[in-house]
Design an enzyme around this catalytic site. Structure first.
Site, PDB file in Angstrom:
ATOM      1  N   SER A 154       0.833  -1.207   0.000  1.00 33.01           N
ATOM      2  CA  SER A 154       0.000   0.000   0.000  1.00 33.01           C
ATOM      3  C   SER A 154       0.867   1.257   0.000  1.00 33.01           C
ATOM      4  O   SER A 154       1.654   1.459  -0.920  1.00 33.01           O
ATOM      5  CB  SER A 154      -0.955  -0.037   1.194  1.00 33.01           C
ATOM      6  N   ASP A 210      -9.831  -4.426  -5.581  1.00 36.25           N
ATOM      7  CA  ASP A 210      -9.280  -3.381  -4.716  1.00 36.25           C
ATOM      8  C   ASP A 210      -9.655  -2.017  -5.270  1.00 36.25           C
ATOM      9  O   ASP A 210      -9.161  -1.601  -6.321  1.00 36.25           O
ATOM     10  CB  ASP A 210      -7.761  -3.529  -4.636  1.00 36.25           C
ATOM     11  N   HIS A 256      -7.668  -5.059  -0.757  1.00 39.80           N
ATOM     12  CA  HIS A 256      -6.426  -4.435  -0.311  1.00 39.80           C
ATOM     13  C   HIS A 256      -5.732  -5.249   0.799  1.00 39.80           C
ATOM     14  O   HIS A 256      -4.573  -5.655   0.651  1.00 39.80           O
ATOM     15  CB  HIS A 256      -6.731  -3.019   0.171  1.00 39.80           C
TER      16      HIS A 256
END
Length: 610
Positions: free
Chosen positions: A194, A364, A390
């Site tokens: 991320s 996602d 995610h």
């Protein structure tokens, strides 16, 4: 005359007393119900990274790094397999030499998110240690392990005056520099999750020398320019004025009260609150993460960061540009006018020389892979896991089978800092070997057949030049029986029609070179060093001599099997005669839609080698 004892309380106090008894009873019922769940209380209650690792039998070191602007960052290290704690690793000429891997967490997280799993084989750091790597894990300034600066205390506004810019200019390069100096290794491999990927994108873009220190960058659930939040009201609010977050949360740490709620709420209730929040903001269902894993990991999910770093993200979302923090934010009505005179600097991500492997989830909402690939260099490789969201890249039930093999292929192929063409060829070979020959499944598609693509499978933008390659990634949860013509053979002893099918980490990949036409296209492809143009028919039964129409396209059957759907990597030229000829040349069987649900399908990834 008041009744003794009973008359001492009024009606409001009686209501409060009865309500408290009801809550106590409800807690007891919930506790009994959750006793049947496989909850790893030891992981949930572990106080820090070292304790979590010790529960799984691993010894972790802590290292302190001072950045050039005075922040003190704590790095964690896992250098020893079980049983080799007394050996010297990367400490002088007589020590064991191991390749170094550096992992970095995401927004509002710390290094614990990599190890707070309910079993060791799904924890990437533990698996990497057992495979012979010297594993380091970083922490951002301001989080649980890095709330210290030599210049100011964490109670001051100055301490929290940082954004992604400071992560990129100081935290990442200074941490990597310390790791390489300590281990004596010339380069390391970077794995980010991320925001940890965004920090690497930015750091590699603005530090040319860092590209010589990172031999490969593996981005899990990569973040660069998200489209926004799924909740329309919240999304519109923050896009209209990202500065509103300063009014809501102040200019220090954001969501500081999260730790209080975590301590006073019963774990299943706290887990439910997190799930509701993720669904409200991002439309994530978290169905790939087990209940026991959520109970173990969610207490380790939150860590401190500055409100300014979150404001920076909403500036990026608003402008749709991966840019530096804008200190001179203009009102929405003046945005178009002011842009004529001022322009916030973008991170020059196309300058990155380090090989990049993107592994993203098709479900996602924070990943827009098409936009991302347009801002990255041509050698970027993108691989999709269709049913992943995610957080699945950290804690999904099958993260070890769905994700880890992609990581291993990249780590084993890119070993030096030279970033040579031979390394890319080695990566291509490793992918082909592990995703086809090493797979227990055998997939055969009849000649001239199309493969149905489910509606939720997205197509990655490939190259925009003649000769760019298209990698067709097959998911690993396909039905073992396919009456429509695809033969899938499972591992020995498995039941082809079993309801609970095994998950396998391997997929199938085929490098294809599209050409403008005939010998000219073949010569151009060879001149770019891509490799031979496929002749006759490829192993998926698609004739290579069928006209391709627009560059870099494949034609697939639609969901209902009545019409085809073109996956166009560069242009939508549905009226092209060549495209029509390609449609006529394909036909036959399609894979059933039922075999593509929840990952049992096909994903298309861009594989663009120099």
């Amino acid at each position: 005359m008041p009744v003794p004892f009973l008359g001492r309380l009024n009606i409001t106090e009686y209501a409060a007393l009865v309500g408290s008894f009801l809550l106590v009873g409800l807690e007891a019922i919930i506790r009994v119900l959750t006793l049947a769940l496989p909850i790893s209380e030891s992981v949930r209650n572990a106080s820090d990274f070292v304790d979590v690792c010790a529960m799984f039998g691993y010894t972790a070191e802590e290292h302190l790094v001072q950045t050039k602007d005075g922040y003190l960052l704590l790095l964690h290290r896992l250098a020893w397999k079980k049983g080799e704690e007394e050996t010297r690793v990367n400490r002088g000429p007589n020590s064991i030499k191991k390749r170094v891997v550096y992992l970095h967490h995401g927004l509002l997280m710390n290094s614990e998110v990599w190890v707070c799993l309910t079993d060791a084989q799904r924890a990437l750091p533990f698996v990497l240690v057992e495979r012979g790597f010297d594993v380091w894990l970083g922490n951002n300034r301001g989080n649980k392990y890095s709330k210290k600066s030599v210049n100011c205390p964490p109670t001051s506004l100055e301490f929290w005056n940082f954004s992604i810019d400071e992560f990129a200019f100081y935290d990442i390069p200074d941490s990597i520099g310390y790791v390489l100096e300590t281990t004596g290794q010339p380069s390391l491999s970077y794995i980010g999750f991320s925001q940890g990927t965004a920090q690497a994108f930015a750091s590699l873009a603005i530090h040319p020398k860092l590209n010589d220190q990172v031999n490969v960058f593996i981005a899990l659930a990569p973040a660069m320019s998200p489209a926004g939040l799924s909740n329309g009201i919240v999304d519109a609010l923050v896009k209209a004025s990202p500065q509103v977050l300063f009014l809501l949360f102040g200019r220090r740490s954001i969501l500081s009260s999260a730790t209080m709620w975590q301590s006073i709420l019963y774990p299943p209730l706290f887990t439910k609150m997190i799930d509701l929040g993720l669904s409200f903001l991002f439309n994530w269902k978290t169905q790939n993460i087990s209940t026991s894993q959520k109970l173990a990991a969610y207490p380790h999910l939150y860590s401190f960061t500055s409100t300014k770093s979150v404001v920076h993200w909403f500036q990026i979302i608003r402008t749709k540009s991966f840019q530096m923090f804008d200190d001179d934010v203009h009102p929405p009505l003046l945005l178009s006018t002011s842009s004529k005179y001022t322009k916030v600097a973008k991170y020059p991500t196309r300058n990155i020389k380090t090989p990049i492997v993107l592994v993203y989830g098709g479900s996602d909402s924070l990943v827009d892979i098409r936009v991302m690939l347009r801002e990255l260099p041509s050698q970027t490789v993108a691989i999709e896991i269709p049913h992943y969201e995610h957080l699945d890249f950290l804690w999904a039930r099958d993260v070890d089978t769905q994700v880890f093999q992609h990581v291993f292929d990249a780590l084993e192929s890119f070993t030096g800092a030279e970033h040579t063409k031979e390394e890319y060829e080695r990566y291509r070979s490793a992918r082909h070997t592990s995703l086809s020959a090493g797979n227990s499944f055998k997939r055969h598609i009849p000649r001239n057949s199309d493969v149905a693509v489910d509606s939720d499978v997205s197509t990655t933008v490939g190259g925009s030049m003649v000769g760019d390659e298209v990698a067709v990634e097959f998911s690993d949860q396909q039905d073992s029986e396919n009456p429509d013509g695809m033969l899938l053979e499972g591992p020995p002893g498995s039941s082809p029609s079993a309801a609970g099918r095994q998950l396998f980490p391997q997929a199938r990949e085929r490098d294809m070179t599209s050409a403008a036409g005939g010998a000219a296209g073949s010569a151009l492809a060879k001149s770019r060093g891509i490799g031979p143009v496929i002749s006759e028919e490829d192993e998926y039964g698609v004739p290579s001599d069928s006209p391709s129409g627009a560059r870099g396209t494949r034609s697939f059957a639609s969901a209902d099997g009545t019409a085809d759907r073109d996956q166009d990597l560069t242009a939508d030229d549905s009226s092209s005669p060549a495209r029509a000829a390609q449609r006529r040349s394909t036909g036959g069987s399609q894979m059933s839609l039922e075999s593509m649900k929840k990952g049992r399908g096909i994903s298309l990834g861009a594989s663009r080698f120099p």
